[in-house]
Scaffold this active site. Structure first.
Site, PDB file in Angstrom:
ATOM      1  N   LYS A 184      37.876  73.979  18.449  1.00  0.00           N
ATOM      2  CA  LYS A 184      36.632  74.355  19.120  1.00  0.00           C
ATOM      3  C   LYS A 184      36.888  74.551  20.615  1.00  0.00           C
ATOM      4  O   LYS A 184      36.414  75.515  21.213  1.00  0.00           O
ATOM      5  CB  LYS A 184      35.562  73.264  18.925  1.00  0.00           C
ATOM      6  N   ASP A 210      24.524  72.340  17.735  1.00  0.00           N
ATOM      7  CA  ASP A 210      24.917  72.255  16.321  1.00  0.00           C
ATOM      8  C   ASP A 210      23.756  71.777  15.453  1.00  0.00           C
ATOM      9  O   ASP A 210      23.956  71.321  14.325  1.00  0.00           O
ATOM     10  CB  ASP A 210      26.137  71.329  16.161  1.00  0.00           C
ATOM     11  N   GLN A 269      31.654  65.193  17.370  1.00  0.00           N
ATOM     12  CA  GLN A 269      32.447  65.511  16.180  1.00  0.00           C
ATOM     13  C   GLN A 269      32.250  64.424  15.133  1.00  0.00           C
ATOM     14  O   GLN A 269      32.333  63.244  15.423  1.00  0.00           O
ATOM     15  CB  GLN A 269      33.934  65.635  16.564  1.00  0.00           C
TER      16      GLN A 269
END
Ligand code: NAP
Length: 289
Positions: free
Chosen positions: A60, A127, A104
């Protein structure tokens, strides 16, 4: 790479579409910089030393920089407490130079992951993990959706898959993948069955699917003889050794379209994350893209 030579299904390749999204994102980054002098910035938080997570986060961060964005890497030790993680999230939340925040997952067990997600402000939730973003997405209100299911939707549209009225089955009900996936398919007018570890007669339910999304986290879990002839199969799984959740060669014998692993859902997730970060930056900086 899996062997793709002896099957009848066409591949839904995520790579060219992801590349187009990244190119469009790079142009938006440029426009924001020209208009404001600010570089859109994504902060990624990694807790602990989970090898797979470290690889995803590195990917990422690298992709971020490729499109001209800044990537801010926060790494916390595996024995961090919920409070320590919350303190980091709050710091990033109040930092105007940070436009998107990603934690994450998985985070180590003792940490209250939900509490950490909820500390991300809606505007920086690139996200789609907060309850506010999830609720808004379900209701069809503006919000940035979870990147993996949103990327899958883009891929289905790109390959002209009919969702309106289609019978869809999703295997997996995690808050980052299976659940939002089911909601997005419902919003696209599919009739959706959501399966999980307590589901009875899974193969029978799967065999009714015109569109199947596998998000289980178990290598080669979905068997070829479960698949309806000419079904569209999306394998969101990513297990050790580049193995998906679908037994690729057997399933590809019956499916009409299938995603490869790697090269299907994975690149779409990252491209969607970059695009959503730049869109979040534009909204925060009041730039009309
Ligand atoms: P997760 O949180 O572990 O959820 C797995 C889901 O599968 C759960 O809902 C679980 O049911 C269900 N399940 C487990 N065993 C089952 C069984 N025998 N029959 C039916 N359902 C079963 O996993 P996740 O985070 O959603 O990820 C799923 C997969 O997607 C993993 O392989 C992950 O690596 C991959 N992934 C890929 C990307 C990408 O960008 N490519 C992004 C995220 C995740 P219960 O709820 O009942 O436990």
């Amino acid at each position: 790479m899996p062997m793709h030579s002896e099957h009848s299904a066409k591949l839904m390749d995520g790579r060219p579409l992801a590349k187009r999204i990244r190119e469009a994102t790079a142009e938006k980054v440029q426009r924001i910089r020209e208009a404001t002098g600010v570089t859109p910035t994504l902060a990624t938080i990694l807790v602990g030393e989970n090898t797979a997570s470290a690889v995803y986060v590195r990917m990422k961060r690298a992709r971020c920089e490729e499109v001209g964005m800044k990537s801010l890497a926060v790494e916390l030790p595996h024995d961090s407490t919920t409070e320590q993680l919350l303190a980091e999230v709050r710091k990033l939340a109040s930092d105007d130079s940070v436009h998107g925040i990603v934690i994450q997952h998985p985070v180590p067990k003792p940490i209250d992951r939900r509490a950490a997600f909820e500390a991300i402000p809606l505007a920086k939730d690139v996200d789609g993990v907060t309850s506010a973003a999830i609720g808004r997405m379900i209701l069809g209100m503006p919000a940035l959706p979870a990147c993996t299911p949103a990327g899958i939707m883009r891929l289905l549209i790109e390959y002209d898959v009919t969702l309106d009225g289609a019978r869809a089955v999703v295997i997996g009900r995690s808050p980052i993948l299976g659940r939002p996936m089911a909601s997005m398919l419902i919003n696209a007018h599919a009739t959706v069955t959501l399966c999980h570890s307590r589901t009875r007669d899974l193969p029978v339910l799967v065999s009714s699917a015109e569109v199947l999304i596998a998000a289980v986290g178990k290598p080669n879990f979905v068997q070829g003889d479960w698949i309806k002839s000419q079904a569209v199969v999306v394998d969101a799984g990513y297990n050790e050794g580049n193995v998906g959740d679908v037994d690729f060669s057997a399933v590809a014998e019956r499916a009409s379209l299938i995603t490869p692993v790697p090269g299907g859902v994975g690149p779409m997730t990252i491209a969607t994350l970059l695009e959503q970060t730049v869109d979040a930056a534009a909204a925060q900086l009041r730039v009309n893209l």
